[in-house]
Design a protein around this motif. Structure first.
Motif, short mmCIF file in Angstrom:
data_model
loop_
_atom_site.label_atom_id
_atom_site.label_comp_id
_atom_site.label_asym_id
_atom_site.label_seq_id
_atom_site.Cartn_x
_atom_site.Cartn_y
_atom_site.Cartn_z
N LEU A 119 17.16 1.67 1.94
CA LEU A 119 15.74 1.38 1.75
C LEU A 119 15.07 0.99 3.06
N ASP A 120 15.77 0.20 3.87
CA ASP A 120 15.17 -0.26 5.13
C ASP A 120 15.32 0.75 6.25
N HIS A 121 15.99 1.86 5.97
CA HIS A 121 16.13 2.90 6.99
C HIS A 121 14.97 3.89 6.96
N VAL A 122 14.14 3.79 5.91
CA VAL A 122 12.95 4.65 5.82
C VAL A 122 11.84 4.07 6.69
N ASP A 123 11.17 4.92 7.43
CA ASP A 123 10.06 4.47 8.28
C ASP A 123 8.81 4.31 7.42
N TRP A 124 8.78 3.25 6.62
CA TRP A 124 7.67 3.05 5.70
C TRP A 124 6.35 2.85 6.43
N SER A 125 6.38 2.20 7.59
CA SER A 125 5.13 1.97 8.32
C SER A 125 4.51 3.26 8.81
N GLY A 126 5.34 4.31 8.93
CA GLY A 126 4.83 5.61 9.36
C GLY A 126 4.34 6.46 8.20
N LEU A 127 4.53 5.96 6.98
CA LEU A 127 4.05 6.67 5.79
C LEU A 127 2.82 5.97 5.25
N GLY A 128 2.03 6.69 4.48
CA GLY A 128 0.81 6.11 3.93
C GLY A 128 0.75 6.21 2.43
N HIS A 129 -0.05 5.31 1.84
CA HIS A 129 -0.38 5.41 0.42
C HIS A 129 -1.88 5.18 0.25
N ALA A 130 -2.32 4.86 -0.94
CA ALA A 130 -3.76 4.79 -1.21
C ALA A 130 -4.48 3.77 -0.36
N TYR A 131 -3.76 2.74 0.12
CA TYR A 131 -4.42 1.67 0.86
C TYR A 131 -3.99 1.60 2.32
N GLY A 132 -3.41 2.70 2.82
CA GLY A 132 -3.03 2.71 4.23
C GLY A 132 -1.53 2.71 4.42
N SER A 133 -1.05 1.89 5.33
CA SER A 133 0.38 1.86 5.64
C SER A 133 1.20 1.46 4.42
N ALA A 134 2.37 2.13 4.29
CA ALA A 134 3.26 1.87 3.14
C ALA A 134 4.32 0.83 3.47
N GLU A 135 4.07 0.00 4.46
CA GLU A 135 5.10 -0.97 4.86
C GLU A 135 5.35 -2.03 3.78
N ASP A 136 4.46 -2.13 2.79
CA ASP A 136 4.67 -3.09 1.71
C ASP A 136 5.54 -2.54 0.58
N VAL A 137 5.85 -1.23 0.60
CA VAL A 137 6.57 -0.61 -0.52
C VAL A 137 7.98 -1.16 -0.69
N PRO A 138 8.79 -1.37 0.38
CA PRO A 138 10.15 -1.89 0.14
C PRO A 138 10.17 -3.21 -0.63
N ALA A 139 9.27 -4.12 -0.27
CA ALA A 139 9.25 -5.40 -0.98
C ALA A 139 8.86 -5.20 -2.44
N LEU A 140 7.93 -4.30 -2.70
CA LEU A 140 7.52 -4.04 -4.08
C LEU A 140 8.67 -3.44 -4.88
N LEU A 141 9.41 -2.52 -4.28
CA LEU A 141 10.55 -1.92 -4.99
C LEU A 141 11.60 -2.98 -5.31
N ARG A 142 11.86 -3.89 -4.38
CA ARG A 142 12.83 -4.95 -4.65
C ARG A 142 12.33 -5.89 -5.74
N ASP A 143 11.00 -6.17 -5.71
CA ASP A 143 10.46 -7.08 -6.72
C ASP A 143 10.54 -6.51 -8.13
#
Length: 754
Positions: free
Chosen positions: A10-34
């Motif tokens: 999960l932490d090997h994905v460059d989430w900050s380089g990916l985007g979603h509806a609100y911009g950077s996807a760097e918050d996605v790993p924490a949401l998946l864990r939650d």
């Protein structure tokens, strides 16, 4: 599955380089864990935030495919299975992709994880089985052979009727070749109702054979919605059946199915069945939906509705159809008259229908209870302003409808309402697909304006109401007053044009110009508004354009508007104001050099989101230039392949090169193909009318016999072309389009032999 394995990499994905509806996807790993949190509030919040970010309103983003493996692992680990399988299904079915590097990448990501999801088809929890069948179905044929085999195995093993219905639908979507075999077997037997409903829908959707026995099967299941199939698939079964049959070209069958369902609903009503109310609602809604697609449906379905007219318990169900279909329905008038003399919303709805049907008693009934009939008043207003076109009241030449006649009692009632103090609270009615605030002075003023000088008795009340309601009252005074005898009205308008808010002054000045021809006060207020560059600048320019040659004193301000840098026109109202200014400058001066730059600017909006309306407006201005628009052709040609834009652009080409057989290197016949491609069911009325205007502009020699057949189908085919806009106006707007199409056809068939 061990949760530690779920989040591997999960932490090997460059989430900050990916985007979603609100911009950077760097918050996605924490949401998946939650999602796996033992605290329900934390897990539910994470689920909601993921819905909002990676599947925002069904749209998928670059971060979405990256999240799918972890969602699938969480499901396999038993975490929030039904909800997360549903999320994965939405991802697979999404056709709204934003920024994905490869089209279909989100669906491909789901297909790659089906090995983790397919075992859930045999889960003990029926909701998990249902959600899984639905999610797999969203992959369609891309799901592959393992999914087809798993669904067929589930079909053979499943005993729950509703789940079995879901599996049948999923089998058909994943393996279309199996649809016929499965549905034939179901419909030939007497299986559970949910499964038969599913089989009927698949039969309609996939173009499988449909006969009178199939229609009888539908009738026997009415109301279909009681059988529990359709909610997961977000479908109203009877409506979906009718739409699918009509879409495949079986209009007669679709009408027969809905008519038969209406007959069954009536029978249930008179039998006192507990399902009667649901059956009537379902059949009425299906009839309404089909009428927005089929031109022959209203007239053919009205006889099936007739028994509902005479039943006080059901007449309210059919009133909206009578009001929006515009079909002559004299048999309904007695029941409507009885209902309209009652109280409350049903009486108001009945009177609104009588207004639309042109019943002579409508004016008197409206006069009797004007304060309590907002829907009926709104219906009269729409007729008066031309917003509603009623085919039963349009003559053979296609002339517009007329408002309610100037009934003395109604005129007196309007005078009383105008004299009354405005209510402290605004009432609202449902109309045009949503709540619409009732602006009583606007509606009353429009009726008086439509009656013109025959309503002069209302002048004292209009003048008294002028300070309270300056906009609608000014407009009414312009039509009701007689400039030869009503000098006091002119004096009042002149005074109002010189004081108060700009909008009120503009309305009074406009009315003053209509009555006296004096444009000075209007020029004064428009000059002020043009100089202010306010939020309503585009409306100010439109008002200036209505002056025609009298707008010449505004030229310096209009030129100044055009001279502003493009950066000042980043919003749609500002670019539309500039285009309107360009059109007026051209009309007044013929200076194409002052206008061409802003037209190019408007055409460049084609690359922007929601920019097509601006491009159409730019094309309308370019069309005014005639041959002077020729320098714009290189800007137009790349846009011709867009069906939404081609009619407006072809109009520019025909005006720029009026005598040429080829326009910018394209034959007129080729351009006719481009234009006709834009005439698609579901169009807005304005877009559909633009197709006809472009066809006429191309001329009779442009059209082959095959192309003329397309135009004939626009005029006489069963499928409605206008299908978008306010829901309660679609039928009437399409009927108006048909009138226009017949006129265009007559123009295009003037050549010998046609």
């Amino acid at each position: 599955m061990d949760l530690r394995l779920v989040f591997t990499d999960l932490d090997h994905v460059d989430w900050s380089g990916l985007g979603h509806a609100y911009g950077s996807a760097e918050d996605v790993p924490a949401l998946l864990r939650d999602l796996a949190s033992p605290v329900e509030e934390t897990a539910a919040q994470a689920e909601q935030e993921l819905w909002s970010s990676i599947v925002h309103q069904g749209t998928v983003y670059p971060a979405t495919p990256a999240a799918v493996p972890f969602l699938a692992r969480l499901v396999a680990a038993g975490v929030r299975r039904s909800a997360l399988v549903g999320m994965v299904g939405v991802i697979a079915g999404s056709t709204d992709e934003h920024g994905l590097p490869v089209p279909g990448a989100a669906r491909d990501a789901v297909v790659a994880q089906l090995g983790l999801l397919l075992p859930l088809l045999a889960d003990d929890d029926r909701e998990v089985r249902r959600s899984t069948a639905w999610a797999v179905a969203q992959c369609r044929s891309a799901a592959g052979p393992d999914a087809r085999a798993a669904l067929r195995a589930r079909w053979a093993a499943e005993s729950d009727p509703v789940v079995r219905a879901d599996v049948l639908t999923a089998c058909a979507l994943v393996d279309p070749d199996a649809a016929g075999e499965l549905c034939s077997a179901v419909l030939a037997g007497a299986g559970p109702a949910p499964v038969r409903v599913a089989a009927l829908l698949v039969t309609a959707d996939f173009g499988l054979p449909w006969d009178t026995e199939t229609t009888a099967c539908v009738t026997g299941l009415v109301p279909l919605e009681r059988h529990g199939f359709g909610d997961l698939w977000e479908r109203e079964p009877l409506q979906a059946l009718a739409e699918a049959l009509h879409a495949r070209g079986a209009a007669d069958t679709a009408i027969d199915v809905v008519g038969s369902a209406l007959g069954r609903a009536v029978a249930l009503r008179f039998q006192g069945s507990e399902h009667a109310r649901a059956a009537i609602t379902e059949a009425r809604w299906a009839a309404e939906s089909l009428a927005r697609r089929s031109r022959t449906a209203p007239a053919r379905l009205l006889p099936a509705l007739r028994p509902l007219f005479d039943d006080p318990a059901t007449v309210a169900d059919v009133i909206p159809l009578l009001r929006t279909w515009g079909q002559p329905a004299p048999e309904a008038v007695p029941a409507l008259l009885a209902l309209a003399q009652g109280d409350g919303e049903p009486a108001d709805e009945a009177l609104a229908a009588l207004v639309c049907l042109g019943a002579p008693e409508a004016a008197g009934l409206l006069a009797r209870s004007l304060a309590d009939r907002p829907r009926a008043l709104q219906a009269a207003y729409r007729l008066a302003t031309g917003e509603t076109r009623t085919p039963s009241r349009v003559d053979t030449a296609g002339e517009e409808t007329t408002p309610l006649p100037c009934d003395p009692d109604l005129l007196d009632a309007i005078r009383v309402r105008l004299a009354a103090e405005p209510p402290r609270e605004r009432r609202s009615v449902v109309g045009g697909g949503g709540p619409a605030a009732v602006n009583e002075p606007v509606h009353l003023g429009a009726l008086l304006a439509a009656w013109g000088r025959t309503a002069r008795a209302a002048l004292p009340e209009l003048l008294a109401a002028l300070p309270r309601h300056p906009l609608p009252v000014s407009r009414a005074l312009a039509d009701v007053a007689d400039p030869e005898t009503d000098a006091h009205v002119i004096e009042a308008l002149r005074a109002r044009a010189g004081q108060g808010p700009a909008a009120a002054r503009q309305a009074a000045a406009s009315a003053l110009r209509s009555l006296t021809g004096d444009a000075g006060p209007l020029i004064s207020v428009l000059s002020e508004l043009l100089a202010e560059r306010g939020n309503s600048l585009d409306h100010t320019v439109t008002a200036a354009a209505s002056l025609g040659a009298a707008a010449r004193p505004l030229l310096p301000l209009l030129h100044a508007l055009l001279a502003e840098p493009p950066q000042s026109r980043e919003t749609m109202p500002m670019i539309r104001a500039a285009l309107g200014a360009g059109a007026l400058v051209w009309e007044l001066t013929g200076d194409e050099q002052a206008v061409l730059p802003v037209i190019r600017e408007g055409l460049a909006w084609a690359s922007r989101a929601w920019g097509q309306e601006t491009v159409r407006r730019a094309a309308e201005v370019a069309h005014l230039l005639g041959p002077a628009a020729e320098p714009l052709l290189p800007d137009l040609l790349p846009l011709l392949d867009d069906p939404e834009l081609s009619p407006a652009l072809v109009l520019v080409l025909t005006s720029a090169c009026p005598q040429a057989d080829t326009l910018a290197g394209l034959s007129r016949t080729t351009l006719a193909d481009r234009v006709l491609a834009a005439a698609r069911p579901g169009s807005y009325g304005r877009s559909a009318s633009a197709v006809l205007k472009a066809c006429v502009a191309l001329g009779p020699t442009a059209f082959t016999d095959a192309q003329l057949d397309v135009v004939r189908d626009l005029a006489d085919g069963d499928r409605r072309i206008v299908g978008a806009g306010f829901q309660d106006r679609i039928v009437l707007d399409d009927e108006h389009f048909r009138t226009e199409a017949h006129k265009a056809l007559r123009t295009l068939t003037v050549l010998p032999g046609r």
